[in-house]
Design an enzyme around this catalytic site. Structure first.
Site, short mmCIF file in Angstrom:
data_model
loop_
_atom_site.label_atom_id
_atom_site.label_comp_id
_atom_site.label_asym_id
_atom_site.label_seq_id
_atom_site.Cartn_x
_atom_site.Cartn_y
_atom_site.Cartn_z
N CYS A 1 0.80 -1.38 -0.07
CA CYS A 1 0.10 0.15 -0.03
C CYS A 1 0.93 1.15 -0.03
O CYS A 1 1.57 1.42 -0.88
CB CYS A 1 -1.05 -0.04 1.28
SG CYS A 1 -2.29 1.08 1.14
N HIS B 1 -3.34 -5.87 1.18
CA HIS B 1 -2.56 -6.10 2.23
C HIS B 1 -2.41 -7.52 2.89
O HIS B 1 -3.48 -7.90 3.23
CB HIS B 1 -3.11 -5.26 3.53
CG HIS B 1 -3.15 -3.57 3.57
ND1 HIS B 1 -2.16 -3.03 4.18
CD2 HIS B 1 -3.90 -2.87 2.87
CE1 HIS B 1 -2.33 -1.74 4.03
NE2 HIS B 1 -3.28 -1.54 3.22
N GLU C 1 -0.64 -8.70 4.94
CA GLU C 1 -0.61 -8.90 6.48
C GLU C 1 -1.84 -8.99 7.18
O GLU C 1 -1.83 -9.30 8.21
CB GLU C 1 0.52 -7.88 7.06
CG GLU C 1 0.01 -6.37 7.17
CD GLU C 1 -0.29 -5.82 5.76
OE1 GLU C 1 -0.73 -4.58 5.83
OE2 GLU C 1 -0.04 -6.13 4.86
#
Length: 228
Positions: free
Chosen positions: A86, A195, A197
């Site tokens: 991002c 994302h 994560e």
């Protein structure tokens, strides 16, 4: 294996990134402040999402001048895995570590929801744990994720198989050629808007992002022979 999570003023996904590495993978990880000038002790560098320096001027434009970015470039030149997610992707673009630029989302609104991606290239150090053309679910959260480059650059990305992830089914932000993530020509620097994560546990809605981090660890273990 030791990871660095670079923290800029305004980063807000650094904790999620740390959790993915430490708690889900069980690997060593350390927060690194933006004024650090030496990253030699790390095997992989992670640039998390957020709003570095408040996104003033444009996303990533100020962060590229942070002291740590010279060390990030050195790590990339040394062949170490460098991942920008991002805002981290935006910083890599501004720093010239990846080609192209990021524009406001086509709808001019911030988008925060899960999206589907297709794995275009599973022969990179970031995607080896995925299947070719595997469709995965990863969340996005951005206002400037509309990737753009000129025609010559796009042709080069396609020819070199540098487009690693594309949006599948729906393009949420108008990104050129449905691009969600690209690598550099050497293949060791990945920038992506979604994302991973935030998708490391089924409890969060998807664990599809975990394979990306496992791919990095697998690559490192395959290329670093440890002798007793």
């Amino acid at each position: 294996m030791k990871f660095a999570v670079i923290v800029f003023p305004g980063s807000n996904c650094d904790v999620d990134m740390y959790h993915a590495i430490a708690d889900e993978l069980g690997e060593e990880v350390e927060y690194v402040w933006h004024d650090e000038e030496n990253l030699d002790r790390f095997d992989a560098i992670l640039l998390p999402g957020g709003f570095s320096y408040g996104d003033y001027l444009r996303s990533g434009a100020i962060a590229r001048f942070s002291k740590v970015m010279a060390a990030v470039k050195q790590a990339a030149e040394a062949g170490k895995p460098v991942l920008g997610v991002c805002n981290g992707f935006q910083i890599l673009l501004e720093a010239g570590l990846l080609p192209g630029a990021m524009r406001r989302n086509q709808g001019l609104k911030f988008i925060c929801r899960p999206v589907q991606l297709v794995v275009e290239n599973n022969e990179t150090m970031f995607t080896s744990a995925y299947g070719k053309d595997e469709v995965i679910t990863i969340p996005i959260a951005h206002g400037e994720g509309n990737y753009y480059c000129d025609e010559q650059t796009l042709n080069r990305l396609v020819e070199n198989r540098q487009i690693v992830f594309r949006y599948h089914g729906e393009n949420p932000n108008g990104s050129l050629a449905d691009i969600a993530g690209i690598v550099n020509e050497r293949g060791n620097v990945l920038g992506m808007m979604p994302h991973p994560e935030r998708a490391v546990d089924a409890l969060l809605g998807s664990a599809d992002g975990l394979k990306l981090f496992r791919s990095i660890v697998n690559y490192w273990r395959e290329t670093h022979v440890v002798t007793a």
